[in-house]
Motif scaffolding. Structure first.
Motif, PDB file in Angstrom:
ATOM      1  N   ASP A  59       0.849  -1.184   0.000  1.00  0.00           N
ATOM      2  CA  ASP A  59       0.000   0.000   0.000  1.00  0.00           C
ATOM      3  C   ASP A  59       0.886   1.236   0.000  1.00  0.00           C
ATOM      4  O   ASP A  59       1.449   1.607   1.027  1.00  0.00           O
ATOM      5  N   ASN A  60       1.046   1.877  -1.149  1.00  0.00           N
ATOM      6  CA  ASN A  60       1.933   3.027  -1.269  1.00  0.00           C
ATOM      7  C   ASN A  60       1.210   4.348  -1.043  1.00  0.00           C
ATOM      8  O   ASN A  60       1.804   5.412  -1.208  1.00  0.00           O
ATOM      9  N   ARG A  61      -0.058   4.288  -0.678  1.00  0.00           N
ATOM     10  CA  ARG A  61      -0.794   5.537  -0.501  1.00  0.00           C
ATOM     11  C   ARG A  61      -0.219   6.363   0.656  1.00  0.00           C
ATOM     12  O   ARG A  61      -0.144   7.590   0.585  1.00  0.00           O
ATOM     13  N   THR A  62       0.188   5.697   1.724  1.00  0.00           N
ATOM     14  CA  THR A  62       0.759   6.410   2.865  1.00  0.00           C
ATOM     15  C   THR A  62       2.067   7.098   2.475  1.00  0.00           C
ATOM     16  O   THR A  62       2.303   8.258   2.834  1.00  0.00           O
ATOM     17  N   LYS A  63       2.884   6.382   1.729  1.00  0.00           N
ATOM     18  CA  LYS A  63       4.149   6.963   1.288  1.00  0.00           C
ATOM     19  C   LYS A  63       3.910   8.125   0.333  1.00  0.00           C
ATOM     20  O   LYS A  63       4.577   9.165   0.416  1.00  0.00           O
ATOM     21  N   MET A  64       2.954   7.961  -0.583  1.00  0.00           N
ATOM     22  CA  MET A  64       2.650   9.029  -1.526  1.00  0.00           C
ATOM     23  C   MET A  64       2.134  10.266  -0.795  1.00  0.00           C
ATOM     24  O   MET A  64       2.494  11.395  -1.123  1.00  0.00           O
ATOM     25  N   TYR A 121       2.877  11.142   2.206  1.00  0.00           N
ATOM     26  CA  TYR A 121       4.017  11.747   2.880  1.00  0.00           C
ATOM     27  C   TYR A 121       4.829  12.605   1.915  1.00  0.00           C
ATOM     28  O   TYR A 121       5.218  13.736   2.245  1.00  0.00           O
ATOM     29  N   LEU A 122       5.084  12.085   0.699  1.00  0.00           N
ATOM     30  CA  LEU A 122       5.874  12.829  -0.278  1.00  0.00           C
ATOM     31  C   LEU A 122       5.160  14.110  -0.711  1.00  0.00           C
ATOM     32  O   LEU A 122       5.786  15.165  -0.859  1.00  0.00           O
ATOM     33  N   VAL A 123       3.848  14.026  -0.903  1.00  0.00           N
ATOM     34  CA  VAL A 123       3.082  15.221  -1.275  1.00  0.00           C
ATOM     35  C   VAL A 123       3.116  16.248  -0.139  1.00  0.00           C
ATOM     36  O   VAL A 123       3.266  17.452  -0.372  1.00  0.00           O
ATOM     37  N   SER A 124       2.983  15.762   1.100  1.00  0.00           N
ATOM     38  CA  SER A 124       3.035  16.669   2.246  1.00  0.00           C
ATOM     39  C   SER A 124       4.394  17.340   2.347  1.00  0.00           C
ATOM     40  O   SER A 124       4.499  18.520   2.722  1.00  0.00           O
ATOM     41  N   ARG A 125       5.451  16.615   2.015  1.00  0.00           N
ATOM     42  CA  ARG A 125       6.790  17.202   2.081  1.00  0.00           C
ATOM     43  C   ARG A 125       6.955  18.280   1.015  1.00  0.00           C
ATOM     44  O   ARG A 125       7.551  19.333   1.269  1.00  0.00           O
ATOM     45  N   LEU A 126       6.419  18.017  -0.187  1.00  0.00           N
ATOM     46  CA  LEU A 126       6.477  19.021  -1.234  1.00  0.00           C
ATOM     47  C   LEU A 126       5.682  20.268  -0.849  1.00  0.00           C
ATOM     48  O   LEU A 126       6.035  21.382  -1.228  1.00  0.00           O
ATOM     49  N   GLY A 127       4.623  20.080  -0.093  1.00  0.00           N
ATOM     50  CA  GLY A 127       3.794  21.196   0.332  1.00  0.00           C
ATOM     51  C   GLY A 127       4.288  21.879   1.599  1.00  0.00           C
ATOM     52  O   GLY A 127       3.650  22.807   2.095  1.00  0.00           O
ATOM     53  N   GLY A 128       5.412  21.423   2.135  1.00  0.00           N
ATOM     54  CA  GLY A 128       5.980  22.040   3.320  1.00  0.00           C
ATOM     55  C   GLY A 128       5.352  21.581   4.620  1.00  0.00           C
ATOM     56  O   GLY A 128       5.627  22.156   5.678  1.00  0.00           O
ATOM     57  N   GLN A 129       4.529  20.543   4.576  1.00  0.00           N
ATOM     58  CA  GLN A 129       3.887  20.036   5.787  1.00  0.00           C
ATOM     59  C   GLN A 129       4.740  18.994   6.502  1.00  0.00           C
ATOM     60  O   GLN A 129       4.485  18.676   7.664  1.00  0.00           O
ATOM     61  N   GLU A 130       5.719  18.442   5.788  1.00  0.00           N
ATOM     62  CA  GLU A 130       6.661  17.479   6.373  1.00  0.00           C
ATOM     63  C   GLU A 130       8.073  18.031   6.185  1.00  0.00           C
ATOM     64  O   GLU A 130       8.360  18.710   5.191  1.00  0.00           O
TER      65      GLU A 130
END
Length: 287
Positions: A56-61, A63-72
């Motif tokens: 299930d890569n949805r959690t990883k995806m 996380y990556l989107v959140s990092r691009l958005g500055g949330q991670e």
């Protein structure tokens, strides 16, 4: 191809089982640490089982989107370099990025160490080039003198001799804190070193002298043995700029307060040096 199953392919049960293989142990001074039996690795804090299902890569995806958005958070170079001297580096980085596998971290530490070693050596090579150009300039000056004038110009000859000796010493410079451990059974050799020396060299763009490394190790060993030590150094050997800050780095492990006593006239200068050393990659409060 590898024999060990990568973390990214392990199931939740497998990772939780691996976390349970950490055994709580007490050191000779009473401090508690955790020993991982399969790998022989010891850590001060028991690792937190950051797990997700491999299929299930949805959690990883997310996380990556959140990092691009500055949330991670994004792990930057200075943090990686400082983590090189941390006993809990793997745990700390996985708190910032729970999808970092053990294999990825091993590769990261290897690449980071190689980059710092190479960058430091490039800086030293540039210093050698500068010295070579200065020596060449002195030789050209000597060549342009008429023979009678050149034969009596002792100051120029002395300058050439000193500069040539300095260049030779620079070209022969070694990393004196690197140790070699030979295995007589299979004839192989293994290199190891204290990363605090490397990060200090990288931070200051210098190469530690043998006398400086030996003196710092002498002080550290004396402290470990509960002994006091006094050592006199001449001017220009790096008391304030190298030995003092390096001892503060080696001895300031979070449980000890490092106090540096200097004459009143050198207070501001010494404090400025300490603040400069511990304000970039290595950050420590200096009062």
């Amino acid at each position: 191809t590898q024999w060990d199953k990568p973390d990214v392919l392990k199931t939740v049960d497998e990772i939780l089982r691996e976390m349970d293989e950490f055994e709580e142990v007490k050191s000779a001074d009473g401090n508690v640490y955790y020993y991982h039996t399969p790998s022989g690795r010891s850590v001060w804090e028991k690792p937190i089982p950051y797990v997700y299902h491999a299929k299930d890569n949805r959690t990883k995806m997310a996380y990556l989107v959140s990092r691009l958005g500055g949330q991670e958070p994004t792990i930057y170079f200075e943090l990686l370099a400082a983590s090189l001297i941390s006993s809990t580096a793997d745990i700390d980085l996985r708190k910032l990025n729970p999808f970092l596998s053990v294999d990825t971290l091993k590769i990261t530490w290897g690449l980071l160490t190689g980059a710092m070693l190479r960058a430091n050596r490039v800086g030293h090579a540039n210093r050698c080039i500068t010295s070579a150009r200065e020596l060449l300039g002195l030789l050209i000056t000597l060549r342009n003198r008429n023979p009678q004038q050149a034969s009596v110009d002792n100051s120029l000859k002395q300058s050439i001799t000193i500069k040539a000796q300095s260049l030779a010493d620079q070209l022969m410079t070694k990393r004196h804190y690197v140790r070699i451990e030979k295995n007589d059974a299979n004839g192989t050799s293994q290199f190891y070193f204290d990363p605090r020396y490397l990060i200090f060299e990288f931070n200051e763009n210098l190469v530690l002298r043998l006398s400086q490394v030996e003196l710092v190790e002498k002080f550290v060993n004396a402290l470990r043995g509960g002994n006091s030590l006094c050592h006199q150094m001449l001017m220009g050997q790096g008391k304030t700029t190298v030995v003092g800050p390096l001892l503060a780095l080696m001895l300031g492990d979070g449980t000890k307060l490092i106090v540096q006593v200097v004459p009143q006239a050198l207070l501001e200068f010494s404090r400025g040096i300490m603040r400069a050393r511990f304000s970039s990659i290595i950050q420590k409060p200096v009062y």
